[in-house]
Design a protein around this motif. Structure first.
Motif, PDB file in Angstrom:
ATOM      1  N   UNK A 109       0.753  -1.198  -0.024  1.00 34.22           N
ATOM      2  CA  UNK A 109       0.080  -0.051   0.115  1.00 34.22           C
ATOM      3  C   UNK A 109       1.001   1.307   0.115  1.00 34.22           C
ATOM      4  N   UNK A 110       2.090   1.175   0.628  1.00 37.41           N
ATOM      5  CA  UNK A 110       2.914   2.490   0.943  1.00 37.41           C
ATOM      6  C   UNK A 110       3.490   2.478  -0.593  1.00 37.41           C
ATOM      7  N   UNK A 111       3.888   1.338  -1.319  1.00 40.98           N
ATOM      8  CA  UNK A 111       4.864   1.687  -2.396  1.00 40.98           C
ATOM      9  C   UNK A 111       3.721   2.042  -3.612  1.00 40.98           C
ATOM     10  N   UNK A 112       2.502   1.621  -3.441  1.00 37.05           N
ATOM     11  CA  UNK A 112       1.346   2.085  -4.462  1.00 37.05           C
ATOM     12  C   UNK A 112       1.119   3.590  -4.097  1.00 37.05           C
ATOM     13  N   UNK A 120       6.063   3.252   6.388  1.00 35.60           N
ATOM     14  CA  UNK A 120       4.978   2.783   6.621  1.00 35.60           C
ATOM     15  C   UNK A 120       4.785   1.457   7.652  1.00 35.60           C
ATOM     16  N   UNK A 121       5.656   0.613   7.413  1.00 36.93           N
ATOM     17  CA  UNK A 121       5.743  -0.662   8.360  1.00 36.93           C
ATOM     18  C   UNK A 121       6.058  -0.344   9.731  1.00 36.93           C
TER      19      UNK A 121
END
Length: 152
Positions: A109-112, A120-121
């Motif tokens: 989700x963070x990559x997108x 984010x993790x």
């Protein structure tokens, strides 16, 4: 406590702020830490202590820092509204297969979204960068994320 640096991402002004923190005690003990505040999450990047901290003290360090960081204008760290008496520095995160699957979901989700996936993790799990990287590697090993490098 003093700000080390701040990064703003995009027009929505998502801010990530790093703080140099020093705790000095009357007996001469000292703790220096690099704390990251992003989207209301407090994470510890680096900790140096003289004398060394016990595991219990290290676990409590985020609790010690959360209060003062919440008082910094514009940071917005601290417990969520309506959550009274929450002293837990790290949100509950499932272990095992479910935890690895959730790490992979946060990462993707963070990559997108064009955001740093490791950060984010870190925010989702409440763990340090090193522990978050270990969780990401476990998610890769479990097949939830693509391999980082092609094997030859």
């Amino acid at each position: 406590m003093w700000p080390a640096w701040e990064v703003r991402e995009g027009e929505d002004s998502v801010t990530t702020t790093w703080f140099d923190v020093r705790l000095e005690f009357g007996d001469g003990a000292r703790v220096d830490a690099l704390a990251v505040v992003a989207e209301g999450c407090v994470s510890l990047e680096d900790v140096r202590a003289r004398p060394a901290l016990s595991l219990d003290d290290l676990a409590a360090l985020a609790d010690w820092l959360e209060g003062p960081l919440a008082e910094v204008p514009g940071v917005g760290a601290g417990p969520e509204p309506g959550v009274a008496g929450s002293r837990r520095a790290r949100p509950a995160w499932p272990r095992g297969v479910e935890g690895r699957w959730l790490v992979a979901q946060e990462y993707r989700a963070a990559q997108e979204g064009g955001v740093d996936p490791v950060l984010a993790v870190m925010c989702a799990t409440g763990h340090s960068r090193r522990k978050s990287l270990r969780l990401i590697a476990q998610a890769r090993d479990a097949g939830y994320l693509t391999p980082r490098h092609a094997r030859r």
